[in-house]
Design a protein around this motif. Structure first.
Motif, mmCIF file in Angstrom:
data_model
loop_
_atom_site.group_PDB
_atom_site.id
_atom_site.type_symbol
_atom_site.label_atom_id
_atom_site.label_comp_id
_atom_site.label_asym_id
_atom_site.label_seq_id
_atom_site.Cartn_x
_atom_site.Cartn_y
_atom_site.Cartn_z
ATOM 1 N N ALA A 308 4.388 -7.548 2.150
ATOM 2 C CA ALA A 308 4.783 -6.148 1.987
ATOM 3 C C ALA A 308 5.322 -5.559 3.288
ATOM 4 C CB ALA A 308 3.588 -5.335 1.488
ATOM 5 N N ASN A 312 9.016 -4.006 3.739
ATOM 6 C CA ASN A 312 9.171 -2.610 4.171
ATOM 7 C C ASN A 312 9.983 -2.501 5.452
ATOM 8 O OD1 ASN A 312 7.758 -1.434 2.032
ATOM 9 N ND2 ASN A 312 5.776 -1.703 3.045
ATOM 10 N N GLN A 318 11.683 3.628 -0.596
ATOM 11 C CA GLN A 318 11.917 4.103 -1.969
ATOM 12 C C GLN A 318 12.970 3.302 -2.723
ATOM 13 O OE1 GLN A 318 9.659 6.329 -2.916
ATOM 14 N NE2 GLN A 318 8.982 6.256 -0.780
ATOM 15 N N TYR A 338 -2.076 -7.841 -5.584
ATOM 16 C CA TYR A 338 -2.100 -7.176 -4.281
ATOM 17 C C TYR A 338 -0.683 -6.856 -3.802
ATOM 18 C CZ TYR A 338 -7.110 -8.087 -3.467
ATOM 19 O OH TYR A 338 -8.487 -8.110 -3.535
ATOM 20 N N ASN A 340 1.932 -6.290 -5.599
ATOM 21 C CA ASN A 340 2.402 -5.170 -6.405
ATOM 22 C C ASN A 340 1.774 -3.850 -5.962
ATOM 23 O OD1 ASN A 340 3.329 -5.560 -9.910
ATOM 24 N ND2 ASN A 340 4.280 -4.411 -8.273
ATOM 25 N N ALA A 341 0.500 -3.897 -5.590
ATOM 26 C CA ALA A 341 -0.179 -2.677 -5.149
ATOM 27 C C ALA A 341 0.402 -2.167 -3.836
ATOM 28 C CB ALA A 341 -1.671 -2.948 -4.995
ATOM 29 N N TYR A 342 0.768 -3.090 -2.935
ATOM 30 C CA TYR A 342 1.327 -2.699 -1.639
ATOM 31 C C TYR A 342 2.799 -2.333 -1.726
ATOM 32 C CZ TYR A 342 -2.950 -4.669 0.448
ATOM 33 O OH TYR A 342 -4.261 -4.946 0.796
ATOM 34 N N LEU A 343 3.472 -2.703 -2.825
ATOM 35 C CA LEU A 343 4.906 -2.429 -3.003
ATOM 36 C C LEU A 343 5.115 -1.761 -4.364
ATOM 37 C CD1 LEU A 343 6.276 -5.841 -1.689
ATOM 38 C CD2 LEU A 343 6.541 -3.625 -0.540
ATOM 39 N N PRO A 344 4.718 -0.511 -4.505
ATOM 40 C CA PRO A 344 4.759 0.138 -5.828
ATOM 41 C C PRO A 344 6.159 0.303 -6.399
ATOM 42 C CG PRO A 344 4.210 1.706 -4.085
ATOM 43 C CD PRO A 344 4.147 0.361 -3.466
ATOM 44 N N ASN A 345 7.200 0.244 -5.562
ATOM 45 C CA ASN A 345 8.564 0.384 -6.064
ATOM 46 C C ASN A 345 9.153 -0.946 -6.537
ATOM 47 O OD1 ASN A 345 8.784 3.162 -5.542
ATOM 48 N ND2 ASN A 345 9.220 2.766 -3.395
ATOM 49 N N THR A 347 9.315 -4.500 -8.855
ATOM 50 C CA THR A 347 8.984 -5.175 -10.108
ATOM 51 C C THR A 347 8.892 -6.663 -9.821
ATOM 52 O OG1 THR A 347 10.160 -3.526 -11.422
ATOM 53 C CG2 THR A 347 9.720 -5.649 -12.465
#
Length: 400
Positions: A308, A312, A318, A338, A340-345, A347
């Motif tokens: 992540a 980033n 965003q 994990y 996915n949780a650290y990178l909510p934007n 898929t």
């Protein structure tokens, strides 16, 4: 003209080639063998995965390689002998696999052999200012060519180093040729022992793509499971990690590793992320008796956080993106959760959505690089980029 050079010339001019790509990673699970049907070259390349298997390594292979891998004190004689021994093992596995697929050596145009990495030493890790980047893969290509009867392209990473790269990660080349999309912002993430990724903006040129290692993926988790739960080799589906609790203090400490502060792109290996280093962090945090499930949860989060943080650093905040996941970690539901949780934007999707078996991607990549080696003019195919040298990679090894 030498008849084998004439055969190579004829292969280079074929519209369609059958190429075997092989990959042996740091996990020492086995030799990945991918039979690919490759058409064209450069941006006209198409690749179809025809067959794939992993030939598991027996204990003798692990016993030979483990003392050599990432060990600066390994005996030169042992490395020398292993260079030939590994080639013989890999050739035997390839021959056995071809027989199982009811194919002969004459059915195969080229064989791409990655070899077995035993040491990876980019300049930032060896700290010897007068020395260049370096990397070493064993399993000599001439022996493989002789034993299989197939023209073998090997030692791909050396030209990358010679042209100013670090010899890793190599995924940028295949990702550019096969997976650029007009609309989708893509990240191709491979979760092996070490994690690597390519960031691919829509309609990307070669110089727009950044490929980088991010840090460990499975290496620490696999090592702990093998240490405490042998003969188990890994945490199936992340089930043990899912039962544990992340130790935030340890996670924060792990994230101070010097490699993680370097700008992307960069490469690393178990030389930097070793069990010795991990044990030092546990001692400093007074956690030498931490429960296995909690340790696995923390290491799983650590791997996800490294991924992540790299994304980033490379992608605007965003930005919606799709991450296509391959490698052994693609089977670890907890690791994916994990990330996915650290990178909510983001898929997350399986690499299979792009037509490649999640376990076959790296082996297929080397099949593609073998095709490029004999067919493509790299100065035309790949625009020059500071992130990845535009070079043709691979040494050509003739069978006789």
């Amino acid at each position: 003209m030498n008849r084998q050079l004439k055969a190579l010339f004829d292969i280079a001019n074929k519209d369609e080639k059958w190429i075997i790509g092989t990959m042996s990673g740091t996990s020492l699970d086995g030799l990945d063998i991918a039979l690919c049907k490759v058409k064209g070259h450069g941006k006209q390349t198409t690749l179809e995965l025809v067959h794939f298997t992993t030939q598991p390594y027996q204990q003798d292979y692990k016993d030979l390689i483990t003392p050599l891998f990432a060990n600066s004190d390994a005996r030169l004689e042992d490395v020398c002998l292993a260079n030939t021994w590994v080639a013989h093992k890999h050739a035997a596995m390839i021959n056995e696999t071809l027989a199982g697929w009811h194919l002969q050596a004459d059915d195969i145009d080229l064989l791409a052999s990655h070899g077995q990495t035993v040491f990876h030493a980019p300049r930032h890790s060896h700290s010897q200012p007068n020395m260049p980047n370096a990397t070493l893969q064993i399993g000599d290509g001439d022996h493989i060519a002789q034993l299989t009867g197939i023209i073998t392209i090997s030692d791909f990473r050396q030209k990358h180093v010679a042209a100013g790269g670090e010899g890793a990660p190599m995924v940028k080349y295949g990702d550019y040729l096969l997976f650029v999309d007009d609309n989708e912002y893509r990240v191709l993430l491979n979760l092996g022992g070490i994690a690597n990724l390519s960031v691919i903006p829509p309609k990307a040129y070669f110089s727009d793509i950044i490929s980088t290692d991010t840090g460990p993926a499975n290496t620490f988790m696999d090592a702990l499971v093998q240490q405490h739960l042998a003969p188990k080799r890994y945490d199936h589906n992340g089930e043990l990690a899912a039962k544990g609790v992340i130790d935030d203090a340890l996670l924060t400490k792990l994230l101070t590793h010097p490699f993680l502060t370097l700008p992307c792109p960069k490469s690393t290996g178990q030389e930097a992320f070793s069990i010795t280093w991990l044990n030092e962090q546990l001692t400093q945090c007074n956690l030498t008796d931490i429960a296995l499930e909690d340790m696995l949860a923390t290491l799983c989060a650590f791997s996800a956080k490294c991924v992540a943080n790299a994304i980033n650093q490379l992608i605007p905040a965003q930005q919606a993106l799709t991450i296509y996941v391959s490698g052994g970690g693609a089977h670890n539901a907890q690791l994916l959760a994990y990330i996915n949780a650290y990178l909510p934007n983001a898929t997350l999707k399986s690499m299979s959505a792009l037509g490649i078996n999640v376990d076959a991607k790296e082996a297929a990549l080397f099949a593609l690089l073998a095709n490029e080696c004999i067919c493509s003019d790299a100065s035309v195919t790949f625009a020059n980029s500071s992130h990845a040298p535009a070079v043709s990679m691979g040494k050509i090894c003739l069978p006789n």
